[in-house]
Design a protein around this motif. Structure first.
Motif, PDB file in Angstrom:
ATOM      1  N   THR A  21      -6.839 -12.122 -10.459  1.00 11.21           N
ATOM      2  CA  THR A  21      -5.838 -12.282 -11.427  1.00 11.21           C
ATOM      3  C   THR A  21      -4.497 -13.019 -10.860  1.00 11.21           C
ATOM      4  OG1 THR A  21      -6.931 -10.749 -13.158  1.00 11.21           O
ATOM      5  CG2 THR A  21      -4.467 -11.475 -13.461  1.00 11.21           C
ATOM      6  N   VAL A  22      -4.057 -12.173  -9.765  1.00 15.02           N
ATOM      7  CA  VAL A  22      -2.787 -12.493  -9.417  1.00 15.02           C
ATOM      8  C   VAL A  22      -2.728 -13.945  -8.766  1.00 15.02           C
ATOM      9  CG1 VAL A  22      -1.200 -11.976  -7.368  1.00 15.02           C
ATOM     10  CG2 VAL A  22      -2.161 -10.113  -8.808  1.00 15.02           C
ATOM     11  N   LEU A  23      -3.859 -14.329  -7.863  1.00 17.44           N
ATOM     12  CA  LEU A  23      -3.792 -15.698  -7.317  1.00 17.44           C
ATOM     13  C   LEU A  23      -3.894 -16.730  -8.404  1.00 17.44           C
ATOM     14  CD1 LEU A  23      -6.191 -15.094  -4.437  1.00 17.44           C
ATOM     15  CD2 LEU A  23      -3.624 -15.328  -4.220  1.00 17.44           C
ATOM     16  N   ARG A  24      -4.672 -16.507  -9.562  1.00 18.62           N
ATOM     17  CA  ARG A  24      -4.978 -17.468 -10.593  1.00 18.62           C
ATOM     18  C   ARG A  24      -3.688 -17.629 -11.198  1.00 18.62           C
ATOM     19  NH1 ARG A  24      -6.031 -16.298 -15.338  1.00 18.62           N
ATOM     20  NH2 ARG A  24      -7.098 -14.131 -14.817  1.00 18.62           N
ATOM     21  N   VAL A  25      -3.031 -16.599 -11.707  1.00 23.33           N
ATOM     22  CA  VAL A  25      -1.651 -16.834 -12.439  1.00 23.33           C
ATOM     23  C   VAL A  25      -0.754 -17.442 -11.677  1.00 23.33           C
ATOM     24  CG1 VAL A  25       0.106 -15.516 -13.642  1.00 23.33           C
ATOM     25  CG2 VAL A  25      -2.313 -14.859 -14.059  1.00 23.33           C
ATOM     26  N   ALA A  26      -0.509 -17.068 -10.484  1.00 24.31           N
ATOM     27  CA  ALA A  26       0.470 -17.744  -9.497  1.00 24.31           C
ATOM     28  C   ALA A  26       0.192 -19.159  -9.473  1.00 24.31           C
ATOM     29  CB  ALA A  26       0.424 -17.008  -8.160  1.00 24.31           C
ATOM     30  N   ALA A  27      -0.953 -19.675  -9.233  1.00 21.72           N
ATOM     31  CA  ALA A  27      -1.454 -21.035  -9.241  1.00 21.72           C
ATOM     32  C   ALA A  27      -1.194 -21.590 -10.511  1.00 21.72           C
ATOM     33  CB  ALA A  27      -2.965 -21.009  -8.752  1.00 21.72           C
ATOM     34  N   GLN A  28      -1.388 -21.015 -11.454  1.00 22.43           N
ATOM     35  CA  GLN A  28      -1.275 -21.657 -12.965  1.00 22.43           C
ATOM     36  C   GLN A  28       0.380 -22.087 -12.858  1.00 22.43           C
ATOM     37  OE1 GLN A  28      -3.100 -18.658 -15.385  1.00 22.43           O
ATOM     38  NE2 GLN A  28      -4.793 -20.337 -15.914  1.00 22.43           N
ATOM     39  N   LEU A  29       1.031 -20.994 -12.557  1.00 20.23           N
ATOM     40  CA  LEU A  29       2.659 -21.089 -12.891  1.00 20.23           C
ATOM     41  C   LEU A  29       2.966 -22.342 -11.813  1.00 20.23           C
ATOM     42  CD1 LEU A  29       3.758 -17.390 -12.819  1.00 20.23           C
ATOM     43  CD2 LEU A  29       3.607 -19.361 -14.916  1.00 20.23           C
ATOM     44  N   ASP A  69       0.774  -1.218   0.175  1.00 19.26           N
ATOM     45  CA  ASP A  69       0.029   0.079   0.031  1.00 19.26           C
ATOM     46  C   ASP A  69       0.859   1.313  -0.083  1.00 19.26           C
ATOM     47  OD1 ASP A  69      -2.175   1.857   0.062  1.00 19.26           O
ATOM     48  OD2 ASP A  69      -2.669   1.362   2.185  1.00 19.26           O
ATOM     49  N   GLU A  70       1.239   1.655  -1.187  1.00 18.90           N
ATOM     50  CA  GLU A  70       1.942   2.852  -1.341  1.00 18.90           C
ATOM     51  C   GLU A  70       3.537   2.883  -0.926  1.00 18.90           C
ATOM     52  OE1 GLU A  70      -0.387   6.670  -1.690  1.00 18.90           O
ATOM     53  OE2 GLU A  70      -0.788   5.723   0.355  1.00 18.90           O
ATOM     54  N   GLY A  71       3.863   1.516  -0.651  1.00 21.01           N
ATOM     55  CA  GLY A  71       5.359   1.288   0.049  1.00 21.01           C
ATOM     56  C   GLY A  71       6.395   1.662  -1.224  1.00 21.01           C
ATOM     57  N   VAL A  72       6.102   1.280  -2.361  1.00 23.32           N
ATOM     58  CA  VAL A  72       7.084   1.480  -3.582  1.00 23.32           C
ATOM     59  C   VAL A  72       7.002   2.865  -4.011  1.00 23.32           C
ATOM     60  CG1 VAL A  72       7.886   0.904  -5.860  1.00 23.32           C
ATOM     61  CG2 VAL A  72       7.567  -0.910  -4.008  1.00 23.32           C
ATOM     62  N   ARG A  73       5.486   3.154  -4.178  1.00 31.32           N
ATOM     63  CA  ARG A  73       5.307   4.474  -4.867  1.00 31.32           C
ATOM     64  C   ARG A  73       4.116   5.328  -4.405  1.00 31.32           C
ATOM     65  NH1 ARG A  73       5.873   5.910 -11.358  1.00 31.32           N
ATOM     66  NH2 ARG A  73       4.660   8.140 -11.403  1.00 31.32           N
ATOM     67  N   GLU A  74       3.997   6.489  -4.115  1.00 31.38           N
ATOM     68  CA  GLU A  74       2.621   6.855  -3.554  1.00 31.38           C
ATOM     69  C   GLU A  74       1.721   6.996  -4.571  1.00 31.38           C
ATOM     70  OE1 GLU A  74       3.176  11.058  -2.045  1.00 31.38           O
ATOM     71  OE2 GLU A  74       4.668  10.336  -0.699  1.00 31.38           O
ATOM     72  N   GLY A  75       0.284   6.613  -4.024  1.00 35.28           N
ATOM     73  CA  GLY A  75      -0.704   6.504  -4.959  1.00 35.28           C
ATOM     74  C   GLY A  75      -1.073   5.208  -5.803  1.00 35.28           C
ATOM     75  N   VAL A  76      -0.129   4.105  -5.343  1.00 37.65           N
ATOM     76  CA  VAL A  76      -0.046   2.901  -5.908  1.00 37.65           C
ATOM     77  C   VAL A  76      -0.222   1.590  -5.139  1.00 37.65           C
ATOM     78  CG1 VAL A  76       1.275   1.336  -7.428  1.00 37.65           C
ATOM     79  CG2 VAL A  76       1.330   3.756  -7.864  1.00 37.65           C
ATOM     80  N   HIS A  77      -0.979   0.962  -5.341  1.00 36.20           N
ATOM     81  CA  HIS A  77      -1.726  -0.169  -4.580  1.00 36.20           C
ATOM     82  C   HIS A  77      -1.359  -1.425  -5.265  1.00 36.20           C
ATOM     83  CE1 HIS A  77      -3.827  -2.003  -0.833  1.00 36.20           C
ATOM     84  NE2 HIS A  77      -3.973  -3.079  -1.943  1.00 36.20           N
ATOM     85  N   CYS A  78      -0.432  -2.520  -4.740  1.00 39.85           N
ATOM     86  CA  CYS A  78      -0.226  -3.757  -5.254  1.00 39.85           C
ATOM     87  C   CYS A  78      -0.560  -5.025  -4.551  1.00 39.85           C
ATOM     88  CB  CYS A  78       1.292  -3.799  -5.628  1.00 39.85           C
ATOM     89  SG  CYS A  78       2.014  -2.376  -6.232  1.00 39.85           S
ATOM     90  N   PHE A  79      -0.900  -6.161  -5.241  1.00 37.33           N
ATOM     91  CA  PHE A  79      -1.038  -7.266  -4.657  1.00 37.33           C
ATOM     92  C   PHE A  79       0.095  -8.234  -5.306  1.00 37.33           C
ATOM     93  CE2 PHE A  79      -5.354  -5.718  -5.453  1.00 37.33           C
ATOM     94  CZ  PHE A  79      -5.963  -5.719  -4.277  1.00 37.33           C
ATOM     95  N   GLY A  80       0.461  -9.264  -4.434  1.00 32.67           N
ATOM     96  CA  GLY A  80       1.314 -10.185  -5.084  1.00 32.67           C
ATOM     97  C   GLY A  80       0.906 -11.489  -4.549  1.00 32.67           C
TER      98      GLY A  80
END
Length: 235
Positions: free
Chosen positions: A214-222, A169-180
């Protein structure tokens, strides 16, 4: 085949004194070893680098195959990264149909404890390994939100394991939220992380649900393509 100092200096077009100093350093680190009077050969410390390269290459090929077979672009840019020490290195990216305004390129590095894909990998790497990477080293400071100490990082990684995915939550860049989300190989080791980044200004419940899926599905597929499986949340 061993290479002597003179041959190395000639191949590198460097003074023998400089090559001698470099070789001594590489010997001390285990990247070279001395073979009698014949010269130097590759040392055992090179193997983890080779393994990391091969692993990164294989998972990048699998990542690209997922999207090629899907035949469509993701809504938002999805990235794939691998760990390199305390950093993540992007090894693949599939740009989305809607531009984010951030440049994602292969080879880009970010602090692993700030990037969502990095936290996803660190969470399943194990506490001793994480402490080995960061203990005694000041953590790179986040743009806004993010762990400031090793203790805070370990708490965040425990929370990541409990929910099954990571957040930036804005750790890398302000205003940007990421999932992993993590990717596992057949041995059960975490080998990569999948991530997606969104502008917080347009992040609503529907988009959040779609991109997390999307993130969870792609990670599971990989993971499936690599012979692994995603462990249940909470482990």
């Amino acid at each position: 085949m061993p290479m002597g100092l003179s041959r190395l200096a000639g191949s590198l077009q460097l003074p023998k004194s400089s090559v001698h100093a470099l070789c001594n350093t590489l010997l001390a680190l285990g990247y070279l070893r001395r073979q009698g009077d014949a010269g130097f050969t590759i040392g055992p410390r090179v193997m983890p680098l080779a393994d990391a390269f091969v692993s990164g290459t294989d998972v990048a090929q699998a990542f690209n195959a997922v999207w090629d077979e899907a035949g469509s672009l993701p809504e938002e840019t999805v990235i794939l990264s691998v760990l390199n020490g305390g950093d993540v290195v992007y090894v693949a990216a599939r740009h989305g149909s809607r531009p984010l305004g951030l440049a994602f390129r292969v080879g880009m590095r970010l602090p692993a404890h700030l990037a969502a894909s990095g936290r996803a990998m660190l969470a399943w790497l194990g506490t001793p390994a994480v402490c080995g990477l960061f203990d005694g080293t000041p953590l790179a400071q986040p743009a806004r939100g993010g762990p400031l100490t090793l203790e805070a990082l370990l708490e965040e990684l425990a929370a990541t394991r409990a929910r099954g995915y990571s957040l930036d939550d804005e750790g890398v860049r302000e205003g940007v939220h990421c999932f992993g989300a993590p990717v596992f190989d057949a041995a059960g080791a975490v080998v990569a992380g999948v991530g997606v980044c969104l502008q917080k200004a347009v992040l609503d419940a529907g988009m959040r649900a779609r991109q997390l899926d999307t993130v969870l599905r792609v990670a599971a597929q990989l993971s499936q393509r690599l012979g692994g499986r995603v462990p249940p949340a909470g482990r």
